[in-house]
Design a protein around this motif. Structure first.
Motif, PDB file in Angstrom:
ATOM      1  N   ALA A   1     -28.891 -19.298  48.474  1.00 17.82           N
ATOM      2  CA  ALA A   1     -28.541 -20.720  48.674  1.00 17.82           C
ATOM      3  C   ALA A   1     -29.845 -21.403  48.115  1.00 17.82           C
ATOM      4  CB  ALA A   1     -28.404 -21.003  50.285  1.00 17.82           C
ATOM      5  N   THR A   2     -29.624 -22.636  48.011  1.00 20.81           N
ATOM      6  CA  THR A   2     -30.512 -23.713  47.394  1.00 20.81           C
ATOM      7  C   THR A   2     -30.916 -24.536  48.514  1.00 20.81           C
ATOM      8  OG1 THR A   2     -29.727 -22.874  45.224  1.00 20.81           O
ATOM      9  CG2 THR A   2     -31.199 -25.102  45.492  1.00 20.81           C
ATOM     10  N   VAL A   3     -32.230 -24.673  48.701  1.00 17.68           N
ATOM     11  CA  VAL A   3     -32.741 -25.767  49.696  1.00 17.68           C
ATOM     12  C   VAL A   3     -32.828 -27.034  48.722  1.00 17.68           C
ATOM     13  CG1 VAL A   3     -34.667 -26.458  51.081  1.00 17.68           C
ATOM     14  CG2 VAL A   3     -33.933 -24.155  51.148  1.00 17.68           C
ATOM     15  N   ASP A   4     -32.461 -28.042  49.292  1.00 18.55           N
ATOM     16  CA  ASP A   4     -32.405 -29.437  48.620  1.00 18.55           C
ATOM     17  C   ASP A   4     -33.748 -30.071  49.034  1.00 18.55           C
ATOM     18  OD1 ASP A   4     -32.066 -30.807  51.080  1.00 18.55           O
ATOM     19  OD2 ASP A   4     -29.913 -31.200  50.369  1.00 18.55           O
ATOM     20  N   ALA A   5     -33.847 -31.320  48.507  1.00 16.16           N
ATOM     21  CA  ALA A   5     -35.170 -32.214  48.816  1.00 16.16           C
ATOM     22  C   ALA A   5     -35.546 -32.629  50.120  1.00 16.16           C
ATOM     23  CB  ALA A   5     -35.275 -33.159  47.807  1.00 16.16           C
TER      24      ALA A   5
ATOM     25  N   ALA B   1     -28.866  -8.904  59.580  1.00 15.86           N
ATOM     26  CA  ALA B   1     -29.417  -8.015  60.236  1.00 15.86           C
ATOM     27  C   ALA B   1     -28.773  -7.704  61.633  1.00 15.86           C
ATOM     28  CB  ALA B   1     -30.877  -8.745  60.550  1.00 15.86           C
ATOM     29  N   LEU B   2     -27.538  -7.185  61.290  1.00 14.41           N
ATOM     30  CA  LEU B   2     -26.635  -6.860  62.706  1.00 14.41           C
ATOM     31  C   LEU B   2     -26.270  -8.319  63.214  1.00 14.41           C
ATOM     32  CD1 LEU B   2     -28.604  -3.770  64.096  1.00 14.41           C
ATOM     33  CD2 LEU B   2     -26.832  -3.801  62.662  1.00 14.41           C
ATOM     34  N   ASP B   3     -26.986  -8.621  64.154  1.00 12.13           N
ATOM     35  CA  ASP B   3     -26.284  -9.920  64.960  1.00 12.13           C
ATOM     36  C   ASP B   3     -27.068 -11.177  64.650  1.00 12.13           C
ATOM     37  OD1 ASP B   3     -28.887  -9.319  66.055  1.00 12.13           O
ATOM     38  OD2 ASP B   3     -28.234  -9.564  68.096  1.00 12.13           O
ATOM     39  N   ARG B   4     -27.777 -11.104  63.530  1.00 10.09           N
ATOM     40  CA  ARG B   4     -28.283 -12.433  63.038  1.00 10.09           C
ATOM     41  C   ARG B   4     -28.685 -12.353  61.632  1.00 10.09           C
ATOM     42  NH1 ARG B   4     -31.350  -9.303  66.140  1.00 10.09           N
ATOM     43  NH2 ARG B   4     -32.991  -7.806  65.329  1.00 10.09           N
ATOM     44  N   PHE B   5     -29.263 -13.334  60.959  1.00  8.30           N
ATOM     45  CA  PHE B   5     -29.428 -13.144  59.632  1.00  8.30           C
ATOM     46  C   PHE B   5     -31.028 -13.582  59.527  1.00  8.30           C
ATOM     47  CE2 PHE B   5     -24.977 -13.619  59.221  1.00  8.30           C
ATOM     48  CZ  PHE B   5     -24.713 -12.924  58.119  1.00  8.30           C
ATOM     49  N   GLU B   6     -31.614 -13.028  58.487  1.00  8.24           N
ATOM     50  CA  GLU B   6     -32.992 -13.525  58.024  1.00  8.24           C
ATOM     51  C   GLU B   6     -32.874 -14.303  56.886  1.00  8.24           C
ATOM     52  OE1 GLU B   6     -35.322  -9.417  59.648  1.00  8.24           O
ATOM     53  OE2 GLU B   6     -34.867  -9.569  57.487  1.00  8.24           O
ATOM     54  N   ILE B   7     -33.726 -15.261  57.006  1.00  7.63           N
ATOM     55  CA  ILE B   7     -33.777 -16.301  55.649  1.00  7.63           C
ATOM     56  C   ILE B   7     -35.122 -16.163  55.053  1.00  7.63           C
ATOM     57  CG2 ILE B   7     -33.870 -18.785  54.971  1.00  7.63           C
ATOM     58  CD1 ILE B   7     -32.021 -19.241  57.558  1.00  7.63           C
ATOM     59  N   TRP B   8     -35.063 -15.579  53.887  1.00  6.09           N
ATOM     60  CA  TRP B   8     -36.370 -15.513  53.160  1.00  6.09           C
ATOM     61  C   TRP B   8     -36.672 -16.345  51.783  1.00  6.09           C
ATOM     62  CZ3 TRP B   8     -39.978 -11.549  54.044  1.00  6.09           C
ATOM     63  CH2 TRP B   8     -39.669 -10.629  55.373  1.00  6.09           C
ATOM     64  N   ASP B   9     -37.389 -16.564  51.295  1.00  7.25           N
ATOM     65  CA  ASP B   9     -37.931 -17.012  50.189  1.00  7.25           C
ATOM     66  C   ASP B   9     -37.373 -15.969  48.951  1.00  7.25           C
ATOM     67  OD1 ASP B   9     -39.218 -18.960  48.141  1.00  7.25           O
ATOM     68  OD2 ASP B   9     -39.953 -16.877  47.538  1.00  7.25           O
ATOM     69  N   ALA B  10     -36.773 -16.368  47.996  1.00  6.45           N
ATOM     70  CA  ALA B  10     -36.031 -15.506  47.225  1.00  6.45           C
ATOM     71  C   ALA B  10     -36.712 -14.568  46.432  1.00  6.45           C
ATOM     72  CB  ALA B  10     -35.365 -16.227  46.053  1.00  6.45           C
ATOM     73  N   GLY B  11     -38.080 -15.162  46.019  1.00 10.96           N
ATOM     74  CA  GLY B  11     -39.121 -14.294  45.397  1.00 10.96           C
ATOM     75  C   GLY B  11     -39.693 -13.282  46.325  1.00 10.96           C
ATOM     76  N   LYS B  12     -40.048 -13.775  47.545  1.00 14.14           N
ATOM     77  CA  LYS B  12     -40.635 -12.818  48.413  1.00 14.14           C
ATOM     78  C   LYS B  12     -39.535 -11.600  48.888  1.00 14.14           C
ATOM     79  CE  LYS B  12     -43.711 -16.086  50.703  1.00 14.14           C
ATOM     80  NZ  LYS B  12     -44.014 -16.857  51.781  1.00 14.14           N
TER      81      LYS B  12
ATOM     82  N   LEU C   1     -40.820 -20.954  52.487  1.00 16.42           N
ATOM     83  CA  LEU C   1     -39.585 -21.195  51.790  1.00 16.42           C
ATOM     84  C   LEU C   1     -39.698 -22.049  50.762  1.00 16.42           C
ATOM     85  CD1 LEU C   1     -36.984 -20.880  54.632  1.00 16.42           C
ATOM     86  CD2 LEU C   1     -37.962 -19.232  53.415  1.00 16.42           C
ATOM     87  N   GLY C   2     -39.472 -21.577  49.373  1.00 17.20           N
ATOM     88  CA  GLY C   2     -39.197 -22.420  48.446  1.00 17.20           C
ATOM     89  C   GLY C   2     -37.916 -22.995  48.162  1.00 17.20           C
ATOM     90  N   LYS C   3     -37.402 -23.441  46.940  1.00 19.43           N
ATOM     91  CA  LYS C   3     -36.144 -23.924  46.877  1.00 19.43           C
ATOM     92  C   LYS C   3     -35.063 -22.691  46.674  1.00 19.43           C
ATOM     93  CE  LYS C   3     -33.553 -26.318  42.933  1.00 19.43           C
ATOM     94  NZ  LYS C   3     -33.421 -26.708  41.592  1.00 19.43           N
ATOM     95  N   ASP C   4     -35.270 -21.795  46.384  1.00 18.89           N
ATOM     96  CA  ASP C   4     -34.362 -20.304  46.537  1.00 18.89           C
ATOM     97  C   ASP C   4     -34.566 -19.763  47.622  1.00 18.89           C
ATOM     98  OD1 ASP C   4     -32.974 -21.427  43.889  1.00 18.89           O
ATOM     99  OD2 ASP C   4     -34.741 -20.509  42.774  1.00 18.89           O
ATOM    100  N   ILE C   5     -33.344 -19.392  48.490  1.00 19.36           N
ATOM    101  CA  ILE C   5     -33.574 -18.549  49.398  1.00 19.36           C
ATOM    102  C   ILE C   5     -32.519 -17.425  49.555  1.00 19.36           C
ATOM    103  CG2 ILE C   5     -34.641 -20.260  50.960  1.00 19.36           C
ATOM    104  CD1 ILE C   5     -32.084 -20.733  52.248  1.00 19.36           C
ATOM    105  N   VAL C   6     -32.936 -16.508  50.321  1.00 20.88           N
ATOM    106  CA  VAL C   6     -31.701 -15.435  50.469  1.00 20.88           C
ATOM    107  C   VAL C   6     -31.498 -15.262  52.125  1.00 20.88           C
ATOM    108  CG1 VAL C   6     -31.202 -13.137  50.424  1.00 20.88           C
ATOM    109  CG2 VAL C   6     -32.338 -14.062  48.439  1.00 20.88           C
TER     110      VAL C   6
END
Length: 154
Positions: free
Chosen positions: A10-14, A113-124, A104-109
């Motif tokens: 996903a992409t984070v907007d301004a 994680a089973l019952d939830r989602f982790e949100i990461w900076d795409a590069g990390k 987190l930057g502009k691009d995230i993943v």
């Protein structure tokens, strides 16, 4: 719920918003639009559907308040936890403090994680896998998935 699966970009907007990916949204219970967003154990964020969060809170509420480790855990785990909702366009707003915590930057993943989602900076997130060899993964799987003589089918 059998558990979430997949990785979604996903992409984070301004303004700090991102569109919840369709593949992730399809896995949510019908009409689910409320979440708790909190700090992850690593430098990421954790996105809990409200029903998953309620199960965790029920367990945490059973812990002994007289134990200093419990109090510290609660502070670390619950601090910064924020309820967020999808807006009419299907976007989520990342609070600035949590976004900063996870770097987190502009691009995230968003990674299941089973019952939830982790949100990461795409590069990390990419770096996690680049730094982890197939041999190290095999050893980790052996350590985690076997207990004595019990064998994981696979």
């Amino acid at each position: 719920m059998n558990g979430f699966h997949g990785e979604y970009e996903a992409t984070v907007d301004a303004k700090g918003r991102f569109l919840l990916p369709g593949g992730l949204k399809k896995q949510l219970p019908e009409g689910e639009g409320r979440f708790i967003l909190s700090r992850g154990f690593e430098k990421c964020l954790t996105l809990y559907p409200i029903k998953s969060w309620e199960l965790i809170i029920a367990k945490i509420s059973q812990l002994n308040d007289f134990d200093p480790k419990v109090r510290q855990f609660r502070r670390q785990f619950l601090g910064g936890a924020t309820e967020i909702e999808l807006d009419n366009a299907g976007r989520m707003l990342l609070p600035a403090s949590l976004k900063e915590y996870a770097g987190l930057g502009k691009d995230i993943v968003l990674a299941a994680a089973l019952d939830r989602f982790e949100i990461w900076d795409a590069g990390k997130y990419k770096q996690l896998f680049d730094d982890f060899s197939p041999e190290a993964f095999s050893e980790l799987a052996k350590d985690v998935m076997t207990n004595g003589n019990e064998k994981f089918p696979g």
